[in-house]
Design a protein around this motif. Structure first.
Motif, PDB file in Angstrom:
ATOM      1  N   GLY A  14       0.822  -1.218   0.000  1.00  0.00           N
ATOM      2  CA  GLY A  14       0.000   0.000   0.000  1.00  0.00           C
ATOM      3  C   GLY A  14       0.852   1.261   0.000  1.00  0.00           C
ATOM      4  N   ALA A  15       1.875   1.292   0.844  1.00  0.00           N
ATOM      5  CA  ALA A  15       2.752   2.465   0.906  1.00  0.00           C
ATOM      6  C   ALA A  15       3.551   2.617  -0.383  1.00  0.00           C
ATOM      7  CB  ALA A  15       3.693   2.356   2.107  1.00  0.00           C
ATOM      8  N   ILE A  16       4.038   1.508  -0.918  1.00  0.00           N
ATOM      9  CA  ILE A  16       4.797   1.557  -2.174  1.00  0.00           C
ATOM     10  C   ILE A  16       3.909   2.099  -3.290  1.00  0.00           C
ATOM     11  CG2 ILE A  16       5.872   0.125  -3.948  1.00  0.00           C
ATOM     12  CD1 ILE A  16       6.969  -1.630  -1.634  1.00  0.00           C
ATOM     13  N   ALA A  17       2.688   1.611  -3.378  1.00  0.00           N
ATOM     14  CA  ALA A  17       1.758   2.092  -4.410  1.00  0.00           C
ATOM     15  C   ALA A  17       1.463   3.580  -4.219  1.00  0.00           C
ATOM     16  CB  ALA A  17       0.469   1.279  -4.378  1.00  0.00           C
ATOM     17  N   ARG A  18       1.227   3.995  -2.989  1.00  0.00           N
ATOM     18  CA  ARG A  18       0.919   5.411  -2.708  1.00  0.00           C
ATOM     19  C   ARG A  18       2.078   6.312  -3.137  1.00  0.00           C
ATOM     20  NH1 ARG A  18       2.784   8.092   1.197  1.00  0.00           N
ATOM     21  NH2 ARG A  18       3.242   6.302   2.537  1.00  0.00           N
ATOM     22  N   ILE A  19       3.299   5.930  -2.783  1.00  0.00           N
ATOM     23  CA  ILE A  19       4.478   6.734  -3.121  1.00  0.00           C
ATOM     24  C   ILE A  19       4.691   6.762  -4.630  1.00  0.00           C
ATOM     25  CG2 ILE A  19       7.003   6.838  -2.903  1.00  0.00           C
ATOM     26  CD1 ILE A  19       6.535   5.639  -0.008  1.00  0.00           C
ATOM     27  N   TYR A  20       4.555   5.615  -5.284  1.00  0.00           N
ATOM     28  CA  TYR A  20       4.741   5.565  -6.735  1.00  0.00           C
ATOM     29  C   TYR A  20       3.665   6.371  -7.451  1.00  0.00           C
ATOM     30  CZ  TYR A  20       5.590   3.712 -11.426  1.00  0.00           C
ATOM     31  OH  TYR A  20       5.856   3.592 -12.770  1.00  0.00           O
ATOM     32  N   ASN A  21       2.433   6.240  -7.009  1.00  0.00           N
ATOM     33  CA  ASN A  21       1.336   6.983  -7.644  1.00  0.00           C
ATOM     34  C   ASN A  21       1.523   8.492  -7.498  1.00  0.00           C
ATOM     35  OD1 ASN A  21       0.098   4.688  -8.615  1.00  0.00           O
ATOM     36  ND2 ASN A  21      -1.243   4.463  -6.836  1.00  0.00           N
ATOM     37  N   ALA A  22       2.069   8.935  -6.378  1.00  0.00           N
ATOM     38  CA  ALA A  22       2.378  10.366  -6.227  1.00  0.00           C
ATOM     39  C   ALA A  22       3.448  10.770  -7.237  1.00  0.00           C
ATOM     40  CB  ALA A  22       2.842  10.656  -4.803  1.00  0.00           C
ATOM     41  N   GLY A  23       4.424   9.894  -7.480  1.00  0.00           N
ATOM     42  CA  GLY A  23       5.443  10.162  -8.486  1.00  0.00           C
ATOM     43  C   GLY A  23       4.862  10.239  -9.888  1.00  0.00           C
ATOM     44  N   ILE A  24       3.889   9.388 -10.168  1.00  0.00           N
ATOM     45  CA  ILE A  24       3.207   9.426 -11.470  1.00  0.00           C
ATOM     46  C   ILE A  24       2.490  10.758 -11.624  1.00  0.00           C
ATOM     47  CG2 ILE A  24       1.316   8.440 -12.824  1.00  0.00           C
ATOM     48  CD1 ILE A  24       2.105   5.685 -11.594  1.00  0.00           C
ATOM     49  N   ARG A  25       1.732  11.151 -10.595  1.00  0.00           N
ATOM     50  CA  ARG A  25       0.963  12.399 -10.665  1.00  0.00           C
ATOM     51  C   ARG A  25       1.848  13.632 -10.776  1.00  0.00           C
ATOM     52  NH1 ARG A  25      -2.118   9.393  -7.141  1.00  0.00           N
ATOM     53  NH2 ARG A  25      -1.140  10.295  -5.312  1.00  0.00           N
ATOM     54  N   SER A  26       3.018  13.596 -10.162  1.00  0.00           N
ATOM     55  CA  SER A  26       3.901  14.767 -10.191  1.00  0.00           C
ATOM     56  C   SER A  26       4.438  15.043 -11.586  1.00  0.00           C
ATOM     57  CB  SER A  26       5.076  14.578  -9.225  1.00  0.00           C
ATOM     58  OG  SER A  26       6.062  13.721  -9.788  1.00  0.00           O
ATOM     59  N   GLY A  27       4.587  13.987 -12.393  1.00  0.00           N
ATOM     60  CA  GLY A  27       5.134  14.146 -13.736  1.00  0.00           C
ATOM     61  C   GLY A  27       6.625  14.372 -13.766  1.00  0.00           C
ATOM     62  N   ASN A  28       7.308  14.199 -12.637  1.00  0.00           N
ATOM     63  CA  ASN A  28       8.744  14.462 -12.561  1.00  0.00           C
ATOM     64  C   ASN A  28       9.628  13.225 -12.624  1.00  0.00           C
ATOM     65  OD1 ASN A  28       8.427  17.239 -12.268  1.00  0.00           O
ATOM     66  ND2 ASN A  28       8.136  17.053 -10.065  1.00  0.00           N
ATOM     67  N   ALA A  29       9.020  12.031 -12.596  1.00  0.00           N
ATOM     68  CA  ALA A  29       9.866  10.868 -12.381  1.00  0.00           C
ATOM     69  C   ALA A  29       9.634   9.692 -13.328  1.00  0.00           C
ATOM     70  CB  ALA A  29       9.694  10.377 -10.940  1.00  0.00           C
ATOM     71  N   THR A  30       8.510   9.629 -13.993  1.00  0.00           N
ATOM     72  CA  THR A  30       8.215   8.448 -14.797  1.00  0.00           C
ATOM     73  C   THR A  30       7.320   8.819 -15.967  1.00  0.00           C
ATOM     74  OG1 THR A  30       7.272   6.204 -14.769  1.00  0.00           O
ATOM     75  CG2 THR A  30       6.259   7.809 -13.285  1.00  0.00           C
ATOM     76  N   ILE A  86      13.963   4.610  -7.795  1.00  0.00           N
ATOM     77  CA  ILE A  86      13.915   5.045  -6.404  1.00  0.00           C
ATOM     78  C   ILE A  86      12.857   6.137  -6.274  1.00  0.00           C
ATOM     79  CG2 ILE A  86      15.852   6.625  -6.784  1.00  0.00           C
ATOM     80  CD1 ILE A  86      16.585   6.129  -3.796  1.00  0.00           C
ATOM     81  N   TYR A  87      12.041   6.020  -5.248  1.00  0.00           N
ATOM     82  CA  TYR A  87      10.972   6.991  -4.981  1.00  0.00           C
ATOM     83  C   TYR A  87      10.911   7.266  -3.488  1.00  0.00           C
ATOM     84  CZ  TYR A  87       9.308   6.337  -9.730  1.00  0.00           C
ATOM     85  OH  TYR A  87       9.224   6.308 -11.097  1.00  0.00           O
ATOM     86  N   VAL A  88      10.766   8.533  -3.136  1.00  0.00           N
ATOM     87  CA  VAL A  88      10.638   8.943  -1.738  1.00  0.00           C
ATOM     88  C   VAL A  88       9.336   9.716  -1.596  1.00  0.00           C
ATOM     89  CG1 VAL A  88      11.661  10.314   0.126  1.00  0.00           C
ATOM     90  CG2 VAL A  88      13.145   8.989  -1.400  1.00  0.00           C
ATOM     91  N   ASP A  89       8.618   9.443  -0.521  1.00  0.00           N
ATOM     92  CA  ASP A  89       7.371  10.140  -0.224  1.00  0.00           C
ATOM     93  C   ASP A  89       7.603  11.650  -0.281  1.00  0.00           C
ATOM     94  OD1 ASP A  89       5.638  11.478   2.116  1.00  0.00           O
ATOM     95  OD2 ASP A  89       4.534   9.769   1.284  1.00  0.00           O
ATOM     96  N   GLU A  90       6.671  12.346  -0.907  1.00  0.00           N
ATOM     97  CA  GLU A  90       6.814  13.803  -1.101  1.00  0.00           C
ATOM     98  C   GLU A  90       7.098  14.547   0.199  1.00  0.00           C
ATOM     99  OE1 GLU A  90       4.047  14.842  -4.929  1.00  0.00           O
ATOM    100  OE2 GLU A  90       3.009  14.183  -3.102  1.00  0.00           O
ATOM    101  N   SER A  91       6.462  14.138   1.285  1.00  0.00           N
ATOM    102  CA  SER A  91       6.632  14.852   2.554  1.00  0.00           C
ATOM    103  C   SER A  91       7.970  14.533   3.228  1.00  0.00           C
ATOM    104  CB  SER A  91       5.481  14.520   3.506  1.00  0.00           C
ATOM    105  OG  SER A  91       5.524  13.163   3.880  1.00  0.00           O
ATOM    106  N   HIS A  92       8.714  13.590   2.689  1.00  0.00           N
ATOM    107  CA  HIS A  92      10.004  13.222   3.281  1.00  0.00           C
ATOM    108  C   HIS A  92      11.187  13.503   2.357  1.00  0.00           C
ATOM    109  CE1 HIS A  92       7.309  11.157   6.049  1.00  0.00           C
ATOM    110  NE2 HIS A  92       8.319  11.134   6.878  1.00  0.00           N
ATOM    111  N   GLN A  93      10.933  14.148   1.243  1.00  0.00           N
ATOM    112  CA  GLN A  93      12.025  14.462   0.323  1.00  0.00           C
ATOM    113  C   GLN A  93      12.902  15.560   0.907  1.00  0.00           C
ATOM    114  OE1 GLN A  93      10.146  15.262  -3.480  1.00  0.00           O
ATOM    115  NE2 GLN A  93       9.455  13.146  -3.674  1.00  0.00           N
TER     116      GLN A  93
END
Length: 168
Positions: A14-30, A86-93
């Motif tokens: 769940g956490a991995i999916a949440r972090i990856y999905n935030a990366g998808i939405r940001s448009g900066n990583a994938t 590699i992906y890091v939660d937005e609030s912990h970058q």
């Protein structure tokens, strides 16, 4: 911050999916545009091979980042080359978590016999480029117009790191 890095377990999906999905939405990583489900991440973790680790970074019982390596190419000659994400939660970058996680991934790959890690980073993703540089990666080229993201062409910087102890 007390950070614990370990192999991913099913309950991390769940956490991995949440972090990856935030990366998808940001448009900066994938280039990926379709978000992933927890079930898809569960299958991914279940299919994880010892040679291709998925690591998570955890603090205070919460997964705040993940990193993985997968085969670069299928040919036998590339068996020791891994492509990483590699992906890091937005609030912990910006707190050094990515660096610790990437260093742990390099060490895990070194123990498994890899001699090189590679990845592609959007040319405008300066934070990821700096992270890789701080972990001993070098930029070796650019794939121009490698794909489209939100209707515009994106160039990707190619990074690599040799794992010296496995070169013979």
């Amino acid at each position: 911050m007390n950070l614990h890095i370990r192999l991913a377990l099913l309950h991390d999906a769940g956490a991995i999916a949440r972090i990856y999905n935030a990366g998808i939405r940001s448009g900066n990583a994938t280039f990926e545009t379709r978000t992933v489900t927890v079930e898809e991440r569960c299958r991914w973790i279940e299919q994880q091979e010892e040679y291709h680790p998925i690591l998570v970074a955890e603090t205070e019982g919460q997964v705040v980042g993940w990193a993985s390596v997968h085969p670069y190419r299928e040919r036998d000659c590339y068996h020791g080359v891994g492509e990483f994400s590699i992906y890091v939660d937005e609030s912990h970058q910006g707190k050094g978590i990515g660096k610790q996680l990437l260093q742990a991934l390099v060490e895990a790959c070194a123990r498994r016999g890899y001699w090189k890690l590679v990845s592609r980073i959007f040319d405008f993703n300066h934070a990821s480029r700096a992270l890789c540089q701080s972990c001993g990666f070098r930029e070796v080229g650019v794939y121009e117009k490698h794909g489209k993201r939100n209707g515009r062409w994106v160039d990707c910087v190619i990074v690599e790191r040799l794992i010296e102890e496995n070169l013979d």
